[in-house]
Motif scaffolding. Structure first.
Motif, short mmCIF file in Angstrom:
data_model
loop_
_atom_site.label_atom_id
_atom_site.label_comp_id
_atom_site.label_asym_id
_atom_site.label_seq_id
_atom_site.Cartn_x
_atom_site.Cartn_y
_atom_site.Cartn_z
N CYS A 4 69.03 40.89 3.03
CA CYS A 4 68.35 42.17 3.29
C CYS A 4 66.94 41.78 3.48
CB CYS A 4 68.70 42.83 2.04
SG CYS A 4 70.27 43.71 2.04
N ASN A 5 66.28 41.10 2.31
CA ASN A 5 64.92 40.61 2.63
C ASN A 5 64.30 40.14 3.70
OD1 ASN A 5 64.35 41.73 -0.07
ND2 ASN A 5 64.80 39.92 -0.96
N SER A 6 65.30 39.01 4.09
CA SER A 6 64.81 38.51 5.57
C SER A 6 65.00 39.56 6.75
CB SER A 6 65.69 37.39 5.84
OG SER A 6 65.86 36.40 4.76
N LEU A 7 66.08 40.25 6.89
CA LEU A 7 66.09 41.28 7.90
C LEU A 7 65.25 42.53 7.76
CD1 LEU A 7 70.09 41.51 8.26
CD2 LEU A 7 68.67 40.11 9.83
N ALA A 8 64.71 42.74 6.75
CA ALA A 8 63.38 43.56 6.76
C ALA A 8 62.23 42.92 7.38
CB ALA A 8 63.14 43.74 5.01
N ILE A 9 61.96 41.57 7.19
CA ILE A 9 60.87 41.10 8.16
C ILE A 9 61.27 41.11 9.62
CG2 ILE A 9 59.39 39.13 8.44
CD1 ILE A 9 60.22 38.15 5.34
N ILE A 10 62.36 40.95 10.04
CA ILE A 10 62.81 40.85 11.48
C ILE A 10 62.61 42.05 12.00
CG2 ILE A 10 64.64 40.26 12.88
CD1 ILE A 10 63.71 37.77 12.00
N PHE A 11 63.31 43.15 11.19
CA PHE A 11 62.99 44.57 11.85
C PHE A 11 61.79 45.12 11.93
CE2 PHE A 11 67.77 44.77 10.28
CZ PHE A 11 68.11 44.99 11.86
N THR A 12 60.75 44.69 10.90
CA THR A 12 59.56 44.98 11.03
C THR A 12 58.63 44.47 12.04
OG1 THR A 12 59.47 45.17 8.54
CG2 THR A 12 57.22 45.07 9.68
N LEU A 13 58.94 43.03 12.50
CA LEU A 13 58.35 42.62 13.57
C LEU A 13 59.01 43.23 15.21
CD1 LEU A 13 58.38 39.09 12.74
CD2 LEU A 13 56.42 40.29 13.14
N ILE A 14 60.28 43.44 15.02
CA ILE A 14 60.80 43.98 16.21
C ILE A 14 60.36 45.61 16.30
CG2 ILE A 14 63.07 44.77 17.12
CD1 ILE A 14 64.43 42.59 15.81
N VAL A 15 60.44 46.21 15.30
CA VAL A 15 59.72 47.72 15.40
C VAL A 15 58.14 47.57 15.65
CG1 VAL A 15 59.12 49.78 14.36
CG2 VAL A 15 61.43 48.52 14.16
N GLY A 16 57.56 46.83 15.24
CA GLY A 16 56.05 46.53 15.49
C GLY A 16 55.76 46.13 16.91
N LYS A 17 56.76 45.32 17.61
CA LYS A 17 56.75 45.15 18.97
C LYS A 17 56.96 46.14 19.95
CE LYS A 17 56.01 42.20 22.51
NZ LYS A 17 54.76 41.43 22.84
N ALA A 18 58.06 46.73 19.64
CA ALA A 18 58.41 48.00 20.24
C ALA A 18 57.24 49.09 20.34
CB ALA A 18 59.66 48.65 19.69
N LEU A 19 56.49 49.25 19.20
CA LEU A 19 55.52 50.10 19.13
C LEU A 19 54.09 49.78 19.78
CD1 LEU A 19 55.83 51.53 15.53
CD2 LEU A 19 56.57 52.68 17.71
N GLY A 20 54.20 48.30 20.46
CA GLY A 20 53.08 47.63 21.26
C GLY A 20 52.16 47.02 20.28
N GLU A 21 52.58 46.68 19.07
CA GLU A 21 51.57 46.03 18.21
C GLU A 21 51.69 44.48 18.55
OE1 GLU A 21 52.45 46.49 14.17
OE2 GLU A 21 52.13 48.95 14.37
N ASP A 22 50.67 43.55 18.03
CA ASP A 22 50.66 42.31 18.44
C ASP A 22 51.49 41.65 17.15
OD1 ASP A 22 50.16 39.64 19.28
OD2 ASP A 22 48.47 39.59 18.17
N ILE A 23 52.50 40.99 17.63
CA ILE A 23 53.24 40.32 16.42
C ILE A 23 52.75 38.77 16.13
CG2 ILE A 23 54.90 41.99 16.71
CD1 ILE A 23 56.63 39.49 18.06
N GLY A 24 52.14 38.23 16.77
CA GLY A 24 51.72 36.82 16.54
C GLY A 24 52.06 36.01 17.50
N GLY A 25 52.55 36.27 18.48
CA GLY A 25 53.03 35.36 19.72
C GLY A 25 54.15 34.51 19.25
N LYS A 26 54.12 33.22 19.86
CA LYS A 26 55.13 32.06 19.61
C LYS A 26 55.28 31.72 18.11
CE LYS A 26 54.13 29.91 23.94
NZ LYS A 26 53.73 28.85 24.66
#
Length: 91
Positions: free
Chosen positions: A45-67
């Motif tokens: 759950c804790n790991s997937l929270a980070i993954i989903f945060t990054l995915i939603v951030g990318k979907a909203l157009g935020e810079d997620i940190g690249g490679k």
């Protein structure tokens, strides 16, 4: 005046939809914790929270940190897969 602003924002779809989605996620989190082994459920759950945060951030157009962010997501998913595989092989 302040009460009017608060109550009008609660009825707003822009506020209500993310709030309901967040509450559904919290409910799913607690149901998962109640029905599975804690040594497996909490890290997943804790790991997937980070993954989903990054995915939603990318979907909203935020810079997620690249490679580096993508590499982190791959390593996180690999770790989750190892946890699941080891718990399945025990049962």
């Amino acid at each position: 005046m302040a009460r009017t602003i608060i109550f009008s924002s609660i009825g707003s779809c822009k506020y209500l939809m993310p709030f309901l989605l967040n509450q559904c996620g919290s409910l799913l989190y607690y149901l998962t914790l109640a029905s599975t082994d804690l040594t497996l459920a909490v890290p997943i759950c804790n790991s997937l929270a980070i993954i989903f945060t990054l995915i939603v951030g990318k979907a909203l157009g935020e810079d997620i940190g690249g490679k580096r962010a993508v590499a982190g997501m791959v390593l996180t998913i690999t770790g989750i897969s190892l946890c699941i595989t080891s718990s399945v092989s025990k049962t």
